[in-house]
Structure formats: structure tokens, C-alpha cells
Design a protein around this motif. Structure first.
Motif, short mmCIF file in Angstrom:
data_model
loop_
_atom_site.label_atom_id
_atom_site.label_comp_id
_atom_site.label_asym_id
_atom_site.label_seq_id
_atom_site.Cartn_x
_atom_site.Cartn_y
_atom_site.Cartn_z
N ALA A 161 0.83 -1.20 0.00
CA ALA A 161 0.00 0.00 0.00
C ALA A 161 0.86 1.25 0.00
N VAL A 162 1.93 1.22 0.77
CA VAL A 162 2.84 2.37 0.84
C VAL A 162 3.57 2.55 -0.49
N GLN A 163 4.00 1.46 -1.09
CA GLN A 163 4.65 1.54 -2.40
C GLN A 163 3.71 2.15 -3.44
N LEU A 164 2.45 1.71 -3.44
CA LEU A 164 1.47 2.23 -4.38
C LEU A 164 1.26 3.73 -4.19
N ALA A 165 1.29 4.18 -2.94
CA ALA A 165 1.17 5.61 -2.67
C ALA A 165 2.34 6.37 -3.28
N GLY A 166 3.54 5.82 -3.13
CA GLY A 166 4.72 6.47 -3.69
C GLY A 166 4.70 6.51 -5.19
N ILE A 167 4.21 5.44 -5.81
CA ILE A 167 4.14 5.38 -7.28
C ILE A 167 3.12 6.37 -7.82
N THR A 168 1.93 6.38 -7.21
CA THR A 168 0.82 7.19 -7.74
C THR A 168 0.80 8.62 -7.21
N LYS A 169 1.62 8.87 -6.18
CA LYS A 169 1.63 10.18 -5.51
C LYS A 169 0.29 10.49 -4.84
N LYS A 170 -0.40 9.44 -4.41
CA LYS A 170 -1.70 9.59 -3.77
C LYS A 170 -1.72 8.81 -2.45
N THR A 171 -2.19 9.44 -1.38
CA THR A 171 -2.29 8.77 -0.09
C THR A 171 -3.27 7.61 -0.14
N TYR A 172 -4.33 7.77 -0.94
CA TYR A 172 -5.33 6.72 -1.14
C TYR A 172 -5.29 6.28 -2.60
N GLY A 174 3.92 7.17 -13.56
CA GLY A 174 3.42 6.92 -12.21
C GLY A 174 2.36 5.84 -12.13
N VAL A 175 2.56 4.76 -12.89
CA VAL A 175 1.61 3.65 -12.89
C VAL A 175 2.34 2.39 -12.43
N PRO A 176 1.81 1.66 -11.45
CA PRO A 176 2.46 0.42 -11.00
C PRO A 176 2.40 -0.67 -12.05
N VAL A 177 3.45 -1.50 -12.09
CA VAL A 177 3.54 -2.59 -13.06
C VAL A 177 3.69 -3.91 -12.32
N VAL A 178 2.81 -4.85 -12.60
CA VAL A 178 2.92 -6.18 -12.01
C VAL A 178 3.69 -7.08 -12.98
N LYS A 182 15.74 3.34 -11.26
CA LYS A 182 14.57 3.78 -10.50
C LYS A 182 13.32 3.00 -10.87
N VAL A 183 13.35 2.33 -12.01
CA VAL A 183 12.19 1.55 -12.45
C VAL A 183 11.83 0.48 -11.42
N LYS A 184 12.82 -0.07 -10.76
CA LYS A 184 12.57 -1.15 -9.79
C LYS A 184 11.49 -0.79 -8.78
N ASP A 185 11.45 0.46 -8.34
CA ASP A 185 10.49 0.86 -7.32
C ASP A 185 9.05 0.85 -7.83
#
Length: 348
Positions: free
Chosen positions: A43-54, A257-261, A280-283
Motif C-alpha cells: 500500500a505504501v509503495q502504491l502511494a509512492g508510485i501514484t503520488k496519492k495517499t489513497y 506513475g503507474v504500478p507494473v505487475v 529507479k524503475v525497480k520501485d
């Protein structure tokens, strides 16, 4: 090359402020601290990727790159190469393994012909063919450097098209008879492994043929001398068009800023290339499962990714990524739907 350079210039570090806010909320949720384990970190990683708390990941797509390989001529797989051409339209028809799992996850599947050995005549297949399969890497480079860059840029372009339609979670998938061979070659070169350490049975190669498959990779590496410090050189000499396409997809997602699975072994080989091009892509990457392919764990370890699950899968196609979509989205529901101790009126 300009598109690649532009994309790389857009990739930034994760948003620390959003991560701090989400971590604070996750730590305050009405549960024992840390009791949801890696779901909390996700959840924290997704926040960092999307720049959104939710963060939200409710508009999902698996981008499947399809291509053939000249190294097929070396008898590294028991399956006929025509299977690539037969299977590719089936993704558009929605009847493959990844399509089944994507339907369950509420995700779309996009299929791209980036290098199938014959023309594919189906309106649902995106036509981005570089040429009719790579060259035999055991006899010379699999592709030119220009073609490797083109593969990356096709991946970027297709991902950007999907992001523009609102897709906020991308999975990487592939189709290509023989593609565990270039994947193992990439892992061997980038990790300085002997090919036999990372070569597996792929789609069903007999165990007693693994020495031959490893020897083909050794020959390709000796013949082409790929430079492990130049990932595009490695991609061009011992890679595949679909591997380059998936790496490009990862670069584009990170830039926007989009997560990749990441799916299994072949997708992880693409991730190794993408992370070597821009660390930086790793994150921005979320590993789904540990492939049962022999080099699966080694490939993940090479870039420091820990899979979410291990179910003995080795289908490819993006199947593991589609299954993992449910876990990724669960992390966002945890943040949005659970209340904190304070919101429950409980003083700690």
C-alpha cells in the motif's frame, strides 16, 4: 531513440510525502501493528508510485507482447513455432490462460504482434511487428541495436496508449515459442551465471535436453559477446522483441506513475533489462509469483524483488500478474475501507 530518451527523463523517485502519509494511516488502522505484513508495504509503495495517499488500481490491463525467435532453429523447445501464430489471436478472443484470470480480476488483455514469424490477421491484435521473428542468436545477434530500441519504444507507446485511456495498473505478459532461451541468456549475462544454472524446461523440454539448451546459450554469448554494462546491447544480441516490448512497458509505466505487475521468468528478464536501463524503475515494479522455471528465483534475486506467491506456475502469458491484481487491489481497499483506532473512538 528520442522516445526512449524522453521517457527515461520522466522517471523520478517515489513520492516520499505520499508514502509517509499512507504509512501513518496504515500504522493507525484498527489492527495489530504490522499484522497485514507485506500488504502494508505494498500500500505504501502504491502511494509512492501514484503520488496519492489513497491510491486506486481499479482500471487494470495486461499487455501481452507476442514474437518468435530465430534460436528456435537450435531445437531448444519441443513445441512447433506455429503455436505462437495460433495462440496470438486467442488472446484477442479472450480464451487463453491469462484471459481467464484477467476476467476474474476485472482486467482487460491487450495483445501485440511485435514480431510473430507470420502475419496475424485478427482485428483484436495490435500490429506493431518489427520483423518476422528475431535472428538465430546462436549464429549472430538476435536483432540490431536499432531494432532493440524500437522494441523498447513499441512497449512505451502501447503502454502510453493504455494509460491515456485511464489504465492505472499494468501487468506484463508474453507469447513466443522458445522465449525462455533468450530470457535465460539475459539472466546469465546480466548476473554472470553459467547458463546451466538458469536454464529450465520452458514449455516442456525434456530434462535430458537442458545441457543442449545451455550449450546453445553459451554459444550465443560467446558468439555475440553481449556487454552486461549495456542492457540494450544485451537485449539486441541475446534477447527477443517481446522481451524488449515488456521492458518498454515498464519504462513507460514508471514515467507516468503507474504500478507494473511483473509476471514470471520471461517478464522478469524484461525487468532486468528495464532496471539496468534506469534503476529507479525497480520501485515501480510489483513481482507477482516465483516461476517454477529453474531460473525464476535467480532472476528475481538479481534485481532484488520478492514474489508475492509461489504456486509452481510457469505458464507465462501474464497469468501470474493477472492473479496478483487481486492482491494489489486488496492493498488499496485496506487503506480506504478500514478505519483507524481514532476513527473507532479507541484511545491508545
Amino acid at each position: 531513440m528520442e522516445k526512449l530518451k524522453q521517457t527515461l527523463g520522466m522517471i523520478s523517485a517515489l513520492d516520499q510525502e505520499a508514502m509517509t502519509k499512507t504509512r501513518s494511516r496504515v500504522d493507525s488502522l484498527i489492527k495489530p501493528p504490522g499484522s497485514l505484513g507485506r500488504l502494508e508495504d505494498l500500500a505504501v509503495q502504491l502511494a509512492g508510485i501514484t503520488k496519492k495517499t489513497y491510491p486506486s488500481v481499479d482500471n487494470k490491463v495486461v499487455i501481452v507482447m507476442s514474437a518468435d525467435h530465430g534460436v528456435y532453429q537450435e531445437k531448444v523447445t519441443p513445441n512447433p513455432q506455429v503455436v505462437t501464430a495460433i495462440q496470438t489471436p486467442n488472446f484477442a478472443k479472450g480464451v487463453t490462460g491469462v484471459c481467464a484470470f484477467a476476467k476474474q480480476a476485472g482486467a482487460e488483455v491487450i495483445i501485440v504482434d511485435i514480431g510473430v514469424a507470420v502475419d496475424i490477421d485478427h482485428p483484436g491484435v495490435l500490429q506493431r511487428k518489427i520483423r518476422y521473428g528475431t535472428s538465430n542468436m546462436a549464429e549472430g545477434p538476435a536483432m540490431s541495436r536499432e531494432e532493440a530500441i524500437r522494441a523498447l519504444e513499441i512497449g512505451i507507446e502501447v503502454a502510453e496508449e493504455q494509460i491515456k485511456t485511464g489504465k492505472n495498473l499494468i501487468g506484463t505478459g508474453e507469447m513466443g515459442i522458445g522465449n525462455t532461451t533468450p530470457s535465460a541468456a539475459i539472466v546469465a549475462v546480466m548476473g554472470n551465471y553459467d547458463p546451466f544454472e538458469v536454464v529450465g524446461i520452458g514449455a516442456g523440454l525434456a530434462a535430458d535436453q537442458l545441457d543442449h539448451k545451455a550449450n546453445v546459450i553459451r554459444k550465443a554469448i560467446s558468439q555475440n559477446q553481449p556487454n552486461p554494462h549495456d542492457p540494450i546491447d544485451v537485449l539486441s544480441k541475446v534477447g527477443g522483441f517481446e522481451i524488449g516490448g515488456m521492458a518498454g512497458t515498464m519504462l513507460a509505466a514508471a514515467a507516468h506513475g503507474v504500478p507494473v505487475v511483473v509476471d514470471g521468468f520471461i517478464s522478469t528478464a524484461a525487468a532486468i533489462i528495464a532496471c539496468a536501463i534506469e534503476p529507479k524503475v525497480k520501485d515501480y515494479l510489483i513481482p507477482s509469483h516465483c516461476s517454477a522455471e529453474k531460473g525464476g528465483k535467480t532472476a528475481l534475486d538479481l534485481i532484488g524483488l520478492q514474489p508475492m506467491f509461489d504456486m509452481g506456475m510457469r505458464l507465462g502469458e501474464g497469468s501470474g500478474a493477472a492473479i496478483a491484481f487481486n492482491i494489489v487491489e486488496a492493498a488499496t481497499y485496506m487503506v480506504k475501507e478500514m478505519i483507524t483506532f481514532e476513527e473507532a473512538g479507541i484511545a491508545l
